[in-house]
Design a protein around this motif. Structure first.
Motif, mmCIF file in Angstrom:
data_model
loop_
_atom_site.group_PDB
_atom_site.id
_atom_site.type_symbol
_atom_site.label_atom_id
_atom_site.label_comp_id
_atom_site.label_asym_id
_atom_site.label_seq_id
_atom_site.Cartn_x
_atom_site.Cartn_y
_atom_site.Cartn_z
ATOM 1 N N GLY A 6 32.462 30.816 33.188
ATOM 2 C CA GLY A 6 32.341 31.568 34.423
ATOM 3 C C GLY A 6 30.897 31.870 34.738
ATOM 4 O O GLY A 6 30.451 31.738 35.889
ATOM 5 N N ILE B 17 36.107 27.834 32.406
ATOM 6 C CA ILE B 17 36.985 28.159 33.530
ATOM 7 C C ILE B 17 38.396 27.611 33.305
ATOM 8 O O ILE B 17 39.390 28.228 33.707
ATOM 9 C CB ILE B 17 36.401 27.593 34.843
ATOM 10 C CG1 ILE B 17 35.156 28.369 35.250
ATOM 11 C CG2 ILE B 17 37.432 27.625 35.964
ATOM 12 C CD1 ILE B 17 35.400 29.737 35.807
ATOM 13 N N ARG C 275 40.677 33.350 37.838
ATOM 14 C CA ARG C 275 39.862 32.465 38.689
ATOM 15 C C ARG C 275 39.668 33.088 40.067
ATOM 16 O O ARG C 275 38.569 33.038 40.639
ATOM 17 C CB ARG C 275 40.529 31.092 38.813
ATOM 18 C CG ARG C 275 40.528 30.283 37.530
ATOM 19 C CD ARG C 275 41.517 29.134 37.613
ATOM 20 N NE ARG C 275 41.141 28.166 38.614
ATOM 21 C CZ ARG C 275 40.506 27.022 38.355
ATOM 22 N NH1 ARG C 275 40.162 26.726 37.113
ATOM 23 N NH2 ARG C 275 40.214 26.177 39.314
ATOM 24 N N LEU D 191 37.168 35.962 39.933
ATOM 25 C CA LEU D 191 35.795 35.460 39.863
ATOM 26 C C LEU D 191 35.343 34.931 41.225
ATOM 27 O O LEU D 191 34.214 35.184 41.664
ATOM 28 C CB LEU D 191 35.707 34.353 38.812
ATOM 29 C CG LEU D 191 34.297 33.857 38.477
ATOM 30 C CD1 LEU D 191 33.480 34.942 37.778
ATOM 31 C CD2 LEU D 191 34.350 32.606 37.595
#
Length: 351
Positions: A84, A122, A130, A133
């Motif tokens: 990330g 990821i 996800r 983020l």
């Protein structure tokens, strides 16, 4: 200002190639936040991706006279083998301009609230992680227009409140183009609305008018299926007591949506007191939910989503199918019981 001229879009696949969007002509003024409304499969997410430049139209053009974000809420675009932190750093270098890259990384990490997973690949993330983020990354940059695809439905209650506040803070500094099934959120954050139906787009200066047009479409569909809309049948409400209030509370975020097990328990506990008319109404509602879920699942498959993003549509389809089967079984059992009662009535046997 965003100008959309003569836009057509369709996806070529083995299901056919009907137009998802056809002859869309819109001018979205600067500083005006817009809510996109329409039934599942109407093309809302497709239009959002086209505005973002993530997809290309079959015909027509989109002119963006401003900085437009990617759609917040869509988890695509990350490199799965990178962490990330590495993904955020890469995007920050591309979009950050004169902003401090390390500052952007820390802001995204704090906002996403995914802990040590920020330094994990990821591909190990859940869809919710996800999306968190992506949400934090989008808000780390100063865009003129932010695009949101159900972004405020991500995460737990605390994160949803945090996401809603972040959007509200952006209002006045930038505008939004938002897809959301939460009508309250659309009314709070958007001034205008675009109603999508059969591939066509209609602009409304007031988002409430767009929502009303959407309700008119769904009410008409229910009438065609033989359901009663906004009327009382045989002196009783079409819905069981408390159902309308619960649905309103769900829309306003005041109650939690019942789980499938809770729903089944509630259905079972009320089965004894339900009339045949009420069971028929329940079956009609379950069938309508099933058709919506089926349409959304087929549309998701046609878009060739990755397995992780396709699973929510698949789960919803299976849940709707199971609920329809359960309601139909209850109606059949009720009908059989009535027939048995008629046959056992004194004088029913003619020997």
């Amino acid at each position: 200002m965003i100008e959309i001229n003569g836009l057509y879009k369709r996806y070529h696949n083995h299901h056919g190639s009907d137009w998802v969007l056809r002859d869309i002509n819109l001018t979205i003024p600067k500083g005006v936040s817009v809510g996109l409304v329409g039934r599942n499969g109407a093309g809302k997410s497709t239009l959002l991706r086209l505005i973002a430049g993530m997809d290309m139209p079959e015909r027509g053009s989109i002119h963006r006279g401003c900085r437009v974000s990617w759609p917040i809420g869509l988890s695509g675009g990350f490199q799965g083998s990178m962490t990330g932190r590495q993904n955020v750093k890469f995007v920050a270098r591309v979009h950050g301009g004169r902003q401090n890259v390390e500052d952007i990384i820390e802001r995204v990490r704090d906002f996403a609230e995914i802990g040590e997973a920020f330094d994990e690949p990821i591909k190990t993330y859940s869809s919710g992680m996800r999306a968190r983020l992506n949400f934090g990354l989008s808000l780390a940059f100063d865009f003129d227009v932010y695009l949101s695809d159900e972004a405020t439905s991500v995460g737990d209650r605390a994160f949803k409140a945090k996401a809603s506040k972040a959007f509200k803070d952006k209002v006045g500094q930038a505008s939004l183009i938002m897809v959301s099934h939460g009508e309250g959120m659309l009314k709070q954050l958007c001034q205008a609305g675009v109603y999508l139906q059969n591939g066509r787009a209609t602009w409304y200066d007031d988002v409430k008018d767009a929502i009303a047009a959407y309700h008119a479409e769904t009410d008409e569909a229910r009438k065609q299926r033989g359901e009663q809309v906004g009327q009382v049948a045989s002196g009783k409400s079409q819905q069981r007591p408390g159902t309308a209030q619960n649905e309103l509370a769900l829309q306003q975020g005041k109650t939690k949506k019942p789980s499938e097990a809770q729903q089944a328990q509630t259905d079972t506990s009320t089965q004894e007191s339900e009339t045949r008319e009420e069971l028929e109404s329940l079956v009609a509602r379950r069938r309508a939910d099933f058709e919506v879920a089926k349409s959304a699942f087929e549309h998701a498959k046609a878009m060739q989503l990755v397995e992780m993003d396709l699973k929510p549509y698949q789960r919803r389809f299976r849940k709707a199918r199971n609920q329809l089967q359960q309601a139909q079984e209850r109606l059949d059992s009720s009908s059989a019981a009535e027939d048995a009662g008629d046959n056992s009535h004194p004088g029913s046997n003619h020997s």
